[in-house]
Structure formats: structure tokens, C-alpha cells
Write a protein that holds these residues in place. Structure first.
Motif, PDB file in Angstrom:
ATOM      1  N   THR A   1      77.829 115.837  77.547  1.00  0.00           N
ATOM      2  CA  THR A   1      77.342 116.117  78.890  1.00  0.00           C
ATOM      3  C   THR A   1      78.426 115.742  79.888  1.00  0.00           C
ATOM      4  N   PHE A   2      78.502 116.507  80.947  1.00  0.00           N
ATOM      5  CA  PHE A   2      79.406 116.248  82.064  1.00  0.00           C
ATOM      6  C   PHE A   2      78.539 116.230  83.307  1.00  0.00           C
ATOM      7  N   THR A   3      78.470 115.073  83.964  1.00  0.00           N
ATOM      8  CA  THR A   3      77.632 114.919  85.152  1.00  0.00           C
ATOM      9  C   THR A   3      78.506 114.614  86.352  1.00  0.00           C
ATOM     10  N   ALA A   4      78.345 115.405  87.407  1.00  0.00           N
ATOM     11  CA  ALA A   4      79.064 115.145  88.660  1.00  0.00           C
ATOM     12  C   ALA A   4      78.288 114.062  89.403  1.00  0.00           C
ATOM     13  N   ILE A   5      78.799 112.833  89.361  1.00  0.00           N
ATOM     14  CA  ILE A   5      78.148 111.697  90.014  1.00  0.00           C
ATOM     15  C   ILE A   5      78.367 111.780  91.521  1.00  0.00           C
ATOM     16  N   THR A   6      79.608 112.023  91.905  1.00  0.00           N
ATOM     17  CA  THR A   6      79.985 112.257  93.300  1.00  0.00           C
ATOM     18  C   THR A   6      80.999 113.400  93.260  1.00  0.00           C
ATOM     19  N   PRO A   7      81.447 113.901  94.399  1.00  0.00           N
ATOM     20  CA  PRO A   7      82.462 114.964  94.351  1.00  0.00           C
ATOM     21  C   PRO A   7      83.739 114.560  93.608  1.00  0.00           C
ATOM     22  N   ASP A   8      84.041 113.251  93.553  1.00  0.00           N
ATOM     23  CA  ASP A   8      85.285 112.785  92.918  1.00  0.00           C
ATOM     24  C   ASP A   8      85.079 112.078  91.591  1.00  0.00           C
ATOM     25  N   ILE A   9      83.842 111.843  91.180  1.00  0.00           N
ATOM     26  CA  ILE A   9      83.577 111.091  89.945  1.00  0.00           C
ATOM     27  C   ILE A   9      82.637 111.880  89.060  1.00  0.00           C
ATOM     28  N   TRP A  10      83.091 112.165  87.844  1.00  0.00           N
ATOM     29  CA  TRP A  10      82.268 112.834  86.838  1.00  0.00           C
ATOM     30  C   TRP A  10      82.139 111.908  85.644  1.00  0.00           C
ATOM     31  N   ARG A  11      80.988 111.915  85.022  1.00  0.00           N
ATOM     32  CA  ARG A  11      80.764 111.111  83.815  1.00  0.00           C
ATOM     33  C   ARG A  11      80.677 112.060  82.625  1.00  0.00           C
ATOM     34  N   MET A  12      81.424 111.716  81.576  1.00  0.00           N
ATOM     35  CA  MET A  12      81.356 112.475  80.326  1.00  0.00           C
ATOM     36  C   MET A  12      80.658 111.603  79.292  1.00  0.00           C
ATOM     37  N   THR A  13      79.691 112.178  78.584  1.00  0.00           N
ATOM     38  CA  THR A  13      79.006 111.480  77.501  1.00  0.00           C
ATOM     39  C   THR A  13      79.180 112.306  76.243  1.00  0.00           C
ATOM     40  N   PHE A  14      79.593 111.648  75.165  1.00  0.00           N
ATOM     41  CA  PHE A  14      79.796 112.314  73.881  1.00  0.00           C
ATOM     42  C   PHE A  14      78.912 111.629  72.856  1.00  0.00           C
ATOM     43  N   ILE A  15      78.052 112.403  72.202  1.00  0.00           N
ATOM     44  CA  ILE A  15      77.150 111.852  71.182  1.00  0.00           C
ATOM     45  C   ILE A  15      77.424 112.587  69.874  1.00  0.00           C
ATOM     46  N   PRO A  16      78.135 111.946  68.947  1.00  0.00           N
ATOM     47  CA  PRO A  16      78.428 112.603  67.671  1.00  0.00           C
ATOM     48  C   PRO A  16      77.174 112.749  66.822  1.00  0.00           C
ATOM     49  N   HIS A  17      77.263 113.610  65.822  1.00  0.00           N
ATOM     50  CA  HIS A  17      76.152 113.837  64.902  1.00  0.00           C
ATOM     51  C   HIS A  17      75.670 112.513  64.312  1.00  0.00           C
ATOM     52  N   GLY A  18      74.371 112.316  64.319  1.00  0.00           N
ATOM     53  CA  GLY A  18      73.784 111.116  63.727  1.00  0.00           C
ATOM     54  C   GLY A  18      73.707 109.922  64.650  1.00  0.00           C
ATOM     55  N   ALA A  19      74.282 110.016  65.839  1.00  0.00           N
ATOM     56  CA  ALA A  19      74.250 108.902  66.796  1.00  0.00           C
ATOM     57  C   ALA A  19      73.156 109.156  67.829  1.00  0.00           C
ATOM     58  N   THR A  20      72.733 108.096  68.483  1.00  0.00           N
ATOM     59  CA  THR A  20      71.758 108.234  69.565  1.00  0.00           C
ATOM     60  C   THR A  20      72.328 107.588  70.822  1.00  0.00           C
ATOM     61  N   LEU A  21      71.931 108.127  71.947  1.00  0.00           N
ATOM     62  CA  LEU A  21      72.388 107.618  73.226  1.00  0.00           C
ATOM     63  C   LEU A  21      71.728 106.275  73.502  1.00  0.00           C
ATOM     64  N   LEU A  22      72.505 105.305  73.967  1.00  0.00           N
ATOM     65  CA  LEU A  22      71.953 104.010  74.339  1.00  0.00           C
ATOM     66  C   LEU A  22      71.017 104.187  75.524  1.00  0.00           C
ATOM     67  N   MET A  23      69.884 103.553  75.465  1.00  0.00           N
ATOM     68  CA  MET A  23      68.933 103.658  76.568  1.00  0.00           C
ATOM     69  C   MET A  23      69.328 102.762  77.734  1.00  0.00           C
ATOM     70  N   THR A  24      70.070 101.705  77.463  1.00  0.00           N
ATOM     71  CA  THR A  24      70.540 100.807  78.502  1.00  0.00           C
ATOM     72  C   THR A  24      71.960 101.192  78.866  1.00  0.00           C
ATOM     73  N   PRO A  25      72.216 101.499  80.130  1.00  0.00           N
ATOM     74  CA  PRO A  25      73.584 101.893  80.487  1.00  0.00           C
ATOM     75  C   PRO A  25      74.570 100.753  80.258  1.00  0.00           C
ATOM     76  N   ILE A  26      75.751 101.118  79.799  1.00  0.00           N
ATOM     77  CA  ILE A  26      76.794 100.131  79.552  1.00  0.00           C
ATOM     78  C   ILE A  26      77.370  99.631  80.871  1.00  0.00           C
ATOM     79  N   ILE A  27      77.480 100.515  81.835  1.00  0.00           N
ATOM     80  CA  ILE A  27      77.964 100.121  83.152  1.00  0.00           C
ATOM     81  C   ILE A  27      76.825 100.260  84.144  1.00  0.00           C
ATOM     82  N   GLU A  28      76.939  99.576  85.247  1.00  0.00           N
ATOM     83  CA  GLU A  28      75.903  99.660  86.264  1.00  0.00           C
ATOM     84  C   GLU A  28      75.772 101.098  86.749  1.00  0.00           C
ATOM     85  N   GLN A  29      74.534 101.545  86.854  1.00  0.00           N
ATOM     86  CA  GLN A  29      74.284 102.918  87.286  1.00  0.00           C
ATOM     87  C   GLN A  29      74.756 103.112  88.721  1.00  0.00           C
ATOM     88  N   MET A  30      75.548 104.143  88.932  1.00  0.00           N
ATOM     89  CA  MET A  30      76.002 104.467  90.278  1.00  0.00           C
ATOM     90  C   MET A  30      74.984 105.383  90.929  1.00  0.00           C
TER      91      MET A  30
END
Length: 131
Positions: free
Chosen positions: A43-72
Motif C-alpha cells: 500500500t502507498f498512502t499519501a499522508i501529506t503532500p510531501d509524505i507517503w507511507r509504503m507498507t509491504f506485507i509478504p505472503h504469510g505475514a500479517t500487518l501489525l495492529m499497533t503502529p510502530i511509529i506514532e500515527q501522523m
């Protein structure tokens, strides 16, 4: 299957193509195929016009429900997509993402068209081996 990159660890797998995509608001969802024939989610999420977040989830993995960094806080950043000749071009306010379907390639550009970062899947080392 493509040739294993030089110095890749045992079990190494990598994205080779995009099979599906969907735009939802300010987030691009991709299903990618790996060299081993597995599916990965990106996933590629445009957080602000200058900041995008990329999330990569390989086969067999699950996304952490708790964010690793503070949510912007997100400012609604409208994304527009053009799909042409095997390439997705995602336009944001100040950044542009280019993704080639097959073979996979990823590139982020600024508003003037200069690379912010890019991947080079055909990169080779000094001896001509995939790197």
C-alpha cells in the motif's frame, strides 16, 4: 523464475510484477507477484503532500495492529492514477509514483520530475551478476 540476485540469502524472494491494483481515497492498494509465485500486498498512502507511507506485507505475514511509529494526522491528499502501457502513474499534490507492472519497477519523483528514489531491478554488480 528469474535468476537469484548475487549474494541473496537462502530463501530470498522478491517482487517481479503487479497483478491487481485499487485506489481508495488517498491509498493505492497493490497485489504483487513474487519470483516464487507468491502474492504480496503493498500500500502507498499519501499522508501529506510531501509524505507517503509504503507498507509491504509478504505472503504469510500479517500487518501489525499497533503502529510502530506514532500515527501522523492525515490531510486528505487526492491521488489520481493514469494507467498506460503497463505502467501506473499516481499523481499526488507534490509527489508522483510510477510503478511498472512487469517487470516490477518502482520510482518516486518530485513535482519537477526528479527522482526522489527509485528501484533498479536490472542492476548488476561489476562482474555482470544480478545485484
Amino acid at each position: 523464475m528469474r535468476k537469484l540476485p548475487h549474494n541473496a540469502p537462502a530463501g530470498f524472494d522478491w517482487v517481479v510484477s503487479v497483478s491487481r491494483w485499487q485506489l481508495q481515497g488517498n491509498t493505492l492498494h497493490l497485489t504483487a507477484e513474487t519470483n516464487a509465485g507468491e502474492q504480496a500486498q503493498l500500500t502507498f498512502t499519501a499522508i501529506t503532500p510531501d509524505i507517503w507511507r509504503m507498507t509491504f506485507i509478504p505472503h504469510g505475514a500479517t500487518l501489525l495492529m499497533t503502529p510502530i511509529i506514532e500515527q501522523m494526522p492525515t490531510a486528505e491528499t487526492t491521488l489520481q492514477i493514469v494507467e498506460r502501457e503497463g505502467r501506473l502513474t499516481v499523481h499526488g499534490a507534490r509527489l508522483m509514483l510510477q510503478i511498472d507492472h512487469d517487470p516490477w519497477s518502482l520510482r518516486m519523483l518530485d513535482s519537477e520530475g526528479y527522482d526522489v528514489f527509485r528501484e533498479n531491478p536490472s542492476d548488476i554488480d561489476g562482474l555482470g551478476r544480478p545485484f
